[in-house]
Design a protein around this motif. Structure first.
Motif, short mmCIF file in Angstrom:
data_model
loop_
_atom_site.label_atom_id
_atom_site.label_comp_id
_atom_site.label_asym_id
_atom_site.label_seq_id
_atom_site.Cartn_x
_atom_site.Cartn_y
_atom_site.Cartn_z
N ILE A 194 -81.63 42.27 -17.87
CA ILE A 194 -82.11 41.40 -18.93
C ILE A 194 -81.37 41.74 -20.22
CG2 ILE A 194 -84.12 40.67 -20.26
CD1 ILE A 194 -85.86 41.37 -17.87
N LYS A 195 -80.62 40.77 -20.71
CA LYS A 195 -79.86 40.99 -21.95
C LYS A 195 -80.78 40.74 -23.15
CE LYS A 195 -76.59 38.14 -20.83
NZ LYS A 195 -75.37 37.38 -20.58
N SER A 196 -80.23 40.95 -24.35
CA SER A 196 -81.06 40.78 -25.54
C SER A 196 -81.41 39.30 -25.72
CB SER A 196 -80.34 41.31 -26.76
OG SER A 196 -79.25 40.47 -27.06
N PHE A 197 -82.60 39.06 -26.25
CA PHE A 197 -83.09 37.70 -26.42
C PHE A 197 -82.63 37.14 -27.76
CE2 PHE A 197 -87.05 37.21 -23.51
CZ PHE A 197 -86.29 37.59 -22.42
N GLY A 207 -84.11 31.97 -31.08
CA GLY A 207 -84.45 30.54 -31.09
C GLY A 207 -85.86 30.26 -30.59
N VAL A 208 -86.24 30.95 -29.54
CA VAL A 208 -87.55 30.72 -28.94
C VAL A 208 -88.67 31.03 -29.93
CG1 VAL A 208 -87.56 32.98 -27.83
CG2 VAL A 208 -89.01 31.17 -26.94
N ALA A 209 -88.47 32.08 -30.73
CA ALA A 209 -89.48 32.45 -31.72
C ALA A 209 -89.57 31.39 -32.81
CB ALA A 209 -89.17 33.82 -32.31
N THR A 259 -89.73 37.70 -31.04
CA THR A 259 -88.74 37.65 -29.96
C THR A 259 -88.81 38.93 -29.12
OG1 THR A 259 -87.31 36.44 -31.48
CG2 THR A 259 -86.30 37.22 -29.45
N GLU A 260 -88.88 40.06 -29.81
CA GLU A 260 -88.96 41.34 -29.11
C GLU A 260 -90.23 41.41 -28.25
OE1 GLU A 260 -86.95 43.92 -28.44
OE2 GLU A 260 -85.55 42.48 -29.29
N ARG A 261 -91.31 40.86 -28.81
CA ARG A 261 -92.58 40.90 -28.09
C ARG A 261 -92.47 40.12 -26.77
NH1 ARG A 261 -98.12 38.17 -29.99
NH2 ARG A 261 -99.27 38.62 -28.10
N ILE A 262 -91.84 38.95 -26.85
CA ILE A 262 -91.66 38.16 -25.62
C ILE A 262 -90.81 38.93 -24.62
CG2 ILE A 262 -90.80 36.00 -24.66
CD1 ILE A 262 -91.13 34.77 -27.45
N LYS A 263 -89.74 39.53 -25.13
CA LYS A 263 -88.83 40.27 -24.26
C LYS A 263 -89.57 41.43 -23.58
CE LYS A 263 -84.36 42.36 -23.89
NZ LYS A 263 -83.80 43.64 -24.23
#
Lengths: 317, 218
Positions: free
Chosen positions: B136-139, B142-144, B198-202
């Motif tokens: 899994i690469k860094s997110f 955009g999604v956030a 974003t980090e939270r989703i990741k």
């Protein structure tokens, strides 16, 4: 198109199986609606089981094309499940396609009654082909492990399942009561009942664990009770579906019950090794197709060999 | 209208049989699917293969699939007219430009916001492209930003295992495997900075991967 001969006794057997299934589902529904007990799990299982019985009935009673299609489908689903379960190397992707390809090739050998070639195809030719193909791919890191595990997968999911086809093409004159279809029905029903009896006796009387490291739920009581009941079941069913005498059916029943037990725990050992509970979630309530067919993988080849041995079945070529 | 009909038929007779018979899917967390299908959602997953999108869409019935749109790179999926037609009509993608020229967020995410406001869902792969070897690469954030603009829309973290074996990046030959899809409890945008969200989703996606770790070597 070769039609399969379905004798009177096979038809009655199938009718009894359906009657038992429907009675079981009916009583589960009665328990659910009148006694308000939670039997949803058992109902899901029974429903899936009914579907399996319908699949086998339709698959193995009309003609050879459909029957071989069904066997190839079962093999394919089993092999796919096995390969999904194990870690595979990226370099082996093309080798795996060759493994899948062995299914129709083996079916061709069985269909043309080229039995010697069936005997040798997976254990010898695929054994060589897989090694050659993997050497050509060129990755030596983990080579032997990958090769060994793939051969094991082919033996269990393609070769052993192929015996269903081999039983089906046993010439009718060797089993005038029920033909190949009857022999196939015998081993399928026997294996299912054996699984059920082992589980039932284990739940009813189970105290002493038999192999706790592999399968903590298996007990000596379940094992012995299963073997005893299965032997009796075999003796009761054999005259209607097989050419076995009473003595032979008792022996076959006991041997197959033990083999079925070990098929079950072998797959448990594989699952434990891979750290999964079920091989997949294909069949609701049962887990994967390998969870369901684990004992059949051990019983079907043994049963064929025993029948072939006592009747000296020789199919030309 | 005709396009939707085509997509329905395409999924019912070609994609679904292919996914369920030739491949196979094990779903964990299927209890969230029902809720997801009822309202607009942002499905967020790791991305290793083109198969990912088909697998995610096939979790829903054909009627629901019409209301789910994968967000896809405009420069890859819509660079020719034929490709644009195929992916927009049959898969229902929403093209998104990967080359952000400091255009306003509103402008960039216009199609996505319209879809979400219209009661439809989106699938987004925040890694931005397909990864390799199931890492899994860094997110990307955009999604956030989308979640910030639509705070009432749940974000559903999903981890997909398997497609990196079925059809990894850079190959055209597929090999059948059963894929595993793990769905986590939907989360909502919580007024934290977009980077933090974003980090939270990741973390949620990585948690799913960690929880369901398989043996990696024999």
């Amino acid at each position: 198109m070769e039609h399969l001969i379905v004798t009177h006794s096979v038809k009655i057997t199938i009718a009894i199986v359906f009657a038992v299934m429907i009675a079981a589902m009916g009583s589960l529904n009665i328990i659910k609606y009148f006694f308000h007990k939670d039997v949803e799990n058992y109902l899901i299982r029974a429903r899936s089981f009914l579907f399996i019985v319908i699949f086998f009935t339709l698959g193995f009673t009309s003609n050879m094309y459909i029957a071989f299609g069904a066997i190839m489908l079962i093999s394919y689903l089993c092999l796919k499940e096995f390969l999904s379960l194990i870690p595979t190397r990226k370099t082996d992707r093309k080798v795996l396609l060759w493994a899948y390809l062995s299914i129709p090739v083996q079916a061709y050998f069985i269909y043309t009654h080229w039995v010697t070639m069936f005997y040798l195809f997976i254990p010898l030719y695929m054994f060589l082909i897989m090694a050659i193909r993997m050497v050509v791919a060129g990755n030596t890191d983990g080579f032997l492990k990958s090769l060994a595990v793939m051969q094991w997968g082919l033996m269990t999911t393609v070769y052993a399942i192929g015996y269903l086809g081999l039983i089906l093409i046993i010439p009718f004159e060797y089993n005038p009561v029920a033909g190949g279809v009857g022999l196939l029905a015998f081993i399928l029903i026997f294996t299912v009942l054996n699984d059920f009896m082992q589980m039932f006796c284990g739940k009813a009387f189970g105290k002493h664990k038999i192999i706790p490291k592999v399968s903590p739920n298996k007990t000596w009581e379940g094992f012995i009770g299963g073997v005893v009941f299965s032997t009796i079941i075999s003796a009761l069913m054999a005259p209607h579906l097989t050419p076995l005498t009473l003595k032979q059916s008792l022996f076959a029943g006991a041997a197959l019950a033990i083999a079925g037990f070990f098929g079950d725990v072998t797959m448990s050992a594989v699952k434990r090794d891979m750290g999964v509970k079920d091989t997949s979630s294909l069949i609701p309530g049962h887990g994967g197709i390998l969870d369901r067919l684990d004992s059949l993988i051990f019983t079907a080849p043994l049963f064929y060999h025993y029948v072939a041995y006592i009747n000296t079945i020789v199919i030309p070529r | 209208m005709f396009g939707k009909f085509l997509r329905y038929i395409f999924f019912l007779f070609i994609i679904k049989p292919f996914i369920y018979l030739v491949l196979g899917v094990n779903v964990t967390g299927a209890e969230y699917l029902h809720k997801i299908a009822k309202q607009p959602s942002i499905l967020v997953a790791n991305h290793n293969s083109h198969v990912d999108t088909l697998l995610l869409l096939c979790l829903f019935n054909c009627h629901q699939i019409l209301k789910i749109h994968p967000v896809a790179a405009a420069d890859y999926f819509c660079n020719t007219k034929l490709k644009a037609f195929i992916f927009k009509t049959l898969i229902g993608i929403i093209p998104l430009s990967r080359k952000v020229k400091k255009a306003s967020e509103e402008e960039l995410f216009k199609d996505i916001n319209n879809a979400l406001k219209g009661g439809e869902s989106i699938i987004i792969y925040p890694e931005g492209t397909r990864g390799e070897d199931n890492q899994i690469k860094s997110f990307k954030s955009g999604v956030a930003h989308i979640a910030k603009m639509n705070p009432s829309v749940p974000v559903v973290p999903i981890y997909i295992n398997g497609p990196d074996r079925i059809l990894p990046k850079g190959t055209i030959l597929g090999v059948p495997f059963i894929a595993d899809i793990y769905i986590s409890k939907p989360i909502y945008y919580d007024d934290t900075p977009t980077k933090v969200f974003t980090e939270r989703i990741k973390t949620e996606v990585e948690k799913l991967k960690e929880e369901h770790k398989r043996k990696e070597e024999l």
